[in-house]
Structures are given as structure tokens and as C-alpha cells.
Design a protein around this motif. Structure first.
Motif, PDB file in Angstrom:
ATOM      1  N   GLY A 175       0.782  -1.232   0.000  1.00 23.77           N
ATOM      2  CA  GLY A 175       0.000   0.000   0.000  1.00 23.77           C
ATOM      3  C   GLY A 175       0.811   1.278   0.000  1.00 23.77           C
ATOM      4  O   GLY A 175       0.254   2.364   0.193  1.00 23.77           O
ATOM      5  N   GLY A 176       2.098   1.192  -0.222  1.00 28.21           N
ATOM      6  CA  GLY A 176       2.933   2.390  -0.294  1.00 28.21           C
ATOM      7  C   GLY A 176       2.731   3.115  -1.606  1.00 28.21           C
ATOM      8  O   GLY A 176       1.974   2.669  -2.480  1.00 28.21           O
ATOM      9  N   ARG A 177       3.412   4.238  -1.735  1.00 25.23           N
ATOM     10  CA  ARG A 177       3.204   5.069  -2.914  1.00 25.23           C
ATOM     11  C   ARG A 177       4.532   5.638  -3.412  1.00 25.23           C
ATOM     12  O   ARG A 177       5.407   5.973  -2.626  1.00 25.23           O
ATOM     13  N   GLU A 178       4.622   5.760  -4.737  1.00 26.81           N
ATOM     14  CA  GLU A 178       5.784   6.391  -5.358  1.00 26.81           C
ATOM     15  C   GLU A 178       5.446   7.828  -5.722  1.00 26.81           C
ATOM     16  O   GLU A 178       4.336   8.132  -6.145  1.00 26.81           O
ATOM     17  N   TYR A 179       6.423   8.707  -5.553  1.00 25.15           N
ATOM     18  CA  TYR A 179       6.298  10.109  -5.923  1.00 25.15           C
ATOM     19  C   TYR A 179       7.414  10.439  -6.917  1.00 25.15           C
ATOM     20  O   TYR A 179       8.479   9.846  -6.881  1.00 25.15           O
ATOM     21  N   GLY A 180       7.164  11.418  -7.765  1.00 16.70           N
ATOM     22  CA  GLY A 180       8.213  11.916  -8.653  1.00 16.70           C
ATOM     23  C   GLY A 180       8.799  10.881  -9.598  1.00 16.70           C
ATOM     24  O   GLY A 180      10.009  10.865  -9.827  1.00 16.70           O
TER      25      GLY A 180
ATOM     26  N   LEU B 261      13.076   0.469   3.727  1.00 17.28           N
ATOM     27  CA  LEU B 261      12.564   1.735   3.203  1.00 17.28           C
ATOM     28  C   LEU B 261      13.456   2.315   2.108  1.00 17.28           C
ATOM     29  O   LEU B 261      13.038   3.213   1.383  1.00 17.28           O
ATOM     30  N   TRP B 262      14.691   1.804   1.970  1.00 14.27           N
ATOM     31  CA  TRP B 262      15.614   2.380   0.996  1.00 14.27           C
ATOM     32  C   TRP B 262      15.271   1.926  -0.407  1.00 14.27           C
ATOM     33  O   TRP B 262      15.128   0.733  -0.696  1.00 14.27           O
ATOM     34  N   THR B 263      15.129   2.900  -1.292  1.00 15.82           N
ATOM     35  CA  THR B 263      14.962   2.640  -2.720  1.00 15.82           C
ATOM     36  C   THR B 263      15.652   3.763  -3.484  1.00 15.82           C
ATOM     37  O   THR B 263      15.934   4.821  -2.921  1.00 15.82           O
ATOM     38  N   VAL B 264      15.899   3.534  -4.752  1.00 16.14           N
ATOM     39  CA  VAL B 264      16.433   4.610  -5.577  1.00 16.14           C
ATOM     40  C   VAL B 264      15.313   5.559  -6.002  1.00 16.14           C
ATOM     41  O   VAL B 264      15.575   6.657  -6.472  1.00 16.14           O
ATOM     42  N   LYS B 265      14.092   5.133  -5.824  1.00 16.70           N
ATOM     43  CA  LYS B 265      12.943   5.963  -6.154  1.00 16.70           C
ATOM     44  C   LYS B 265      12.471   6.689  -4.900  1.00 16.70           C
ATOM     45  O   LYS B 265      12.849   6.338  -3.785  1.00 16.70           O
ATOM     46  N   LEU B 266      11.638   7.685  -5.107  1.00 17.84           N
ATOM     47  CA  LEU B 266      11.057   8.435  -4.000  1.00 17.84           C
ATOM     48  C   LEU B 266       9.747   7.750  -3.627  1.00 17.84           C
ATOM     49  O   LEU B 266       8.751   7.875  -4.337  1.00 17.84           O
ATOM     50  N   MET B 267       9.784   7.008  -2.517  1.00 15.51           N
ATOM     51  CA  MET B 267       8.624   6.213  -2.118  1.00 15.51           C
ATOM     52  C   MET B 267       8.352   6.390  -0.634  1.00 15.51           C
ATOM     53  O   MET B 267       9.263   6.628   0.150  1.00 15.51           O
ATOM     54  N   VAL B 268       7.074   6.240  -0.302  1.00 14.18           N
ATOM     55  CA  VAL B 268       6.664   6.248   1.096  1.00 14.18           C
ATOM     56  C   VAL B 268       5.859   4.984   1.330  1.00 14.18           C
ATOM     57  O   VAL B 268       4.865   4.726   0.646  1.00 14.18           O
ATOM     58  N   ALA B 269       6.313   4.200   2.295  1.00 11.83           N
ATOM     59  CA  ALA B 269       5.614   2.964   2.643  1.00 11.83           C
ATOM     60  C   ALA B 269       4.384   3.288   3.473  1.00 11.83           C
ATOM     61  O   ALA B 269       4.317   4.326   4.141  1.00 11.83           O
TER      62      ALA B 269
ATOM     63  N   MET C 243      22.892  17.561 -12.012  1.00 14.28           N
ATOM     64  CA  MET C 243      22.641  18.424 -10.854  1.00 14.28           C
ATOM     65  C   MET C 243      21.294  19.126 -10.958  1.00 14.28           C
ATOM     66  O   MET C 243      20.600  19.287  -9.957  1.00 14.28           O
ATOM     67  N   VAL C 244      20.905  19.555 -12.154  1.00 16.43           N
ATOM     68  CA  VAL C 244      19.596  20.188 -12.339  1.00 16.43           C
ATOM     69  C   VAL C 244      18.491  19.189 -11.990  1.00 16.43           C
ATOM     70  O   VAL C 244      17.546  19.512 -11.256  1.00 16.43           O
ATOM     71  N   ILE C 245      18.614  17.977 -12.499  1.00 17.47           N
ATOM     72  CA  ILE C 245      17.606  16.954 -12.222  1.00 17.47           C
ATOM     73  C   ILE C 245      17.620  16.594 -10.728  1.00 17.47           C
ATOM     74  O   ILE C 245      16.567  16.420 -10.118  1.00 17.47           O
ATOM     75  N   LEU C 246      18.795  16.518 -10.144  1.00 22.49           N
ATOM     76  CA  LEU C 246      18.909  16.211  -8.720  1.00 22.49           C
ATOM     77  C   LEU C 246      18.272  17.311  -7.869  1.00 22.49           C
ATOM     78  O   LEU C 246      17.634  17.018  -6.849  1.00 22.49           O
ATOM     79  N   MET C 247      18.409  18.564  -8.277  1.00 22.78           N
ATOM     80  CA  MET C 247      17.749  19.651  -7.544  1.00 22.78           C
ATOM     81  C   MET C 247      16.229  19.492  -7.593  1.00 22.78           C
ATOM     82  O   MET C 247      15.536  19.731  -6.596  1.00 22.78           O
ATOM     83  N   LEU C 248      15.701  19.064  -8.741  1.00 20.15           N
ATOM     84  CA  LEU C 248      14.263  18.793  -8.838  1.00 20.15           C
ATOM     85  C   LEU C 248      13.870  17.667  -7.881  1.00 20.15           C
ATOM     86  O   LEU C 248      12.836  17.746  -7.205  1.00 20.15           O
ATOM     87  N   ARG C 249      14.696  16.632  -7.844  1.00 16.54           N
ATOM     88  CA  ARG C 249      14.433  15.502  -6.945  1.00 16.54           C
ATOM     89  C   ARG C 249      14.447  15.928  -5.481  1.00 16.54           C
ATOM     90  O   ARG C 249      13.595  15.521  -4.695  1.00 16.54           O
ATOM     91  N   ILE C 250      15.410  16.762  -5.126  1.00 17.46           N
ATOM     92  CA  ILE C 250      15.509  17.228  -3.740  1.00 17.46           C
ATOM     93  C   ILE C 250      14.280  18.056  -3.374  1.00 17.46           C
ATOM     94  O   ILE C 250      13.729  17.906  -2.280  1.00 17.46           O
TER      95      ILE C 250
ATOM     96  N   ASN D 207      11.813  16.988  -0.449  1.00 14.21           N
ATOM     97  CA  ASN D 207      11.521  17.900   0.658  1.00 14.21           C
ATOM     98  C   ASN D 207      10.018  18.084   0.843  1.00 14.21           C
ATOM     99  O   ASN D 207       9.525  18.132   1.967  1.00 14.21           O
ATOM    100  N   GLU D 208       9.301  18.199  -0.264  1.00 16.55           N
ATOM    101  CA  GLU D 208       7.843  18.351  -0.197  1.00 16.55           C
ATOM    102  C   GLU D 208       7.187  17.094   0.380  1.00 16.55           C
ATOM    103  O   GLU D 208       6.304  17.187   1.235  1.00 16.55           O
ATOM    104  N   VAL D 209       7.621  15.932  -0.071  1.00 18.22           N
ATOM    105  CA  VAL D 209       7.070  14.681   0.448  1.00 18.22           C
ATOM    106  C   VAL D 209       7.398  14.544   1.940  1.00 18.22           C
ATOM    107  O   VAL D 209       6.533  14.174   2.741  1.00 18.22           O
TER     108      VAL D 209
END
Length: 170
Positions: free
Chosen positions: A31-36, A93-101, A149-156, A160-162
Motif C-alpha cells: 500500500g505504499g506510494r511512489e512520488y516523482g 525503506l531504501w529505494t532509488v525511487k522516492l517512495m513512502v511505505a 545536478m539540475v535533475i537532482l535539484m528537482l528531486r531534492i 523535501n515536499e514529500v
């Protein structure tokens, strides 16, 4: 020798990716979710391009192990060590994707308090700089790192929002 090191670096990265995919599947199944997802995809693509571009640039330059390569190797070793430690701290909880369990627990270890986004600043950036130095891939660095770095700034920003939303829910 350069081929062997590329094989080692790539194999280690693929082992981490395999662990991430296992965790991703479990998080989604529970039931977790991926963001971004788009930014995650772009990061993965550019990361892979930097790896291969640096390798091919190293072949063209006929790189041999020298002081610059050894500094790169040390950075790569440092970055992988940090990644192992971060994976140890985050576990499933560690993934290369932005996820919330669904059963996500905020990890308040000192590393995350002292260094915001340690995986990016102590693992990924040193790893890519290390790869570039190891293969003397100056062109790859000049072109690839700013794009990354530009893409990483978007990821950060996304992360941060999540994190902000997640902390408010606790």
C-alpha cells in the motif's frame, strides 16, 4: 584493466539496484506510494549515461591507473561505503525511487539531521565525480554533471515536499 574496473563498478551498482527493486515491490504491494516517477526516471537515465560515457571516454583516452584515477577510485569506494551505511539505516525503506511505505517510519538518525539528503551528497555526487576522475572523462563531467545536478535539484525539491507532508501527518 579499465574494462575490469567498469565491470566491478557496474556490477556493484546493479546489486544495489536489485535490492532497491525488491524494496520497491514490497512497498507498493503493502500500500505504499511512489512520488516523482518522472524525475526518478531521468536521474536513472542520466546516471547510466554518465557511467557509460565516462567508460567510453576512458577507452578513447587510453586511461591507465594514475593518481587521478586512484583519487576517483577512493571517491567511488567512499560513496559505496556511505550507500551501504544508508541502506543499513533505512533497511526496507531504501529505494532509488522516492517512495513512502504505508507503515513508513521517519528515521531520525544523526546523519539525516546533520546532512540533509546524505545519499545525494555523500553517495551519488561523490560516486559520479569518482567515475569521471577514474576514467579521466572530462567531457562527460563538463556536460553530464550539470545536467545531473539540475535533475537532482528537482528531486531534492520533490523529496523535501514529500518529507514535509509526511512529517505533518505524524
Amino acid at each position: 584493466m579499465i574494462y575490469l574496473f567498469f565491470l566491478i563498478f557496474s556490477s556493484i551498482r546493479l546489486l544495489f539496484l536489485r535490492y532497491s527493486i525488491k524494496n520497491e515491490k514490497a512497498i507498493l504491494a503493502n500500500g505504499g506510494r511512489e512520488y516523482g516517477a518522472k524525475v526518478s526516471f531521468l536521474l536513472a537515465i542520466v546516471h547510466t549515461i554518465i557511467y557509460f560515457s565516462a567508460f567510453f571516454e576512458g577507452i578513447v583516452r587510453k586511461v591507465s591507473l594514475d593518481t587521478v584515477s586512484m583519487i576517483g577510485l577512493l571517491l567511488i569506494g567512499f560513496s559505496y561505503s556511505v550507500l551501504v551505511y544508508i541502506i543499513h539505516l533505512l533497511g526496507k525503506l531504501w529505494t532509488v525511487k522516492l517512495m513512502v511505505a504505508s507503515d513508513h517510519v521517519y528515521v531520525d538518525h544523526w546523519l539525516f539531521k546533520k546532512i540533509e539528503h546524505p545519499n545525494y551528497f555523500l553517495n551519488i555526487i561523490p560516486e559520479l565525480i569518482g567515475i569521471i576522475l577514474f576514467f579521466h572523462a572530462w567531457l562527460t563531467g563538463i556536460i553530464g554533471l550539470p545536467i545531473y545536478m539540475v535533475i537532482l535539484m528537482l528531486r531534492i525539491r520533490e523529496e523535501n515536499e514529500v518529507n514535509k507532508q509526511f512529517k505533518e501527518e505524524i
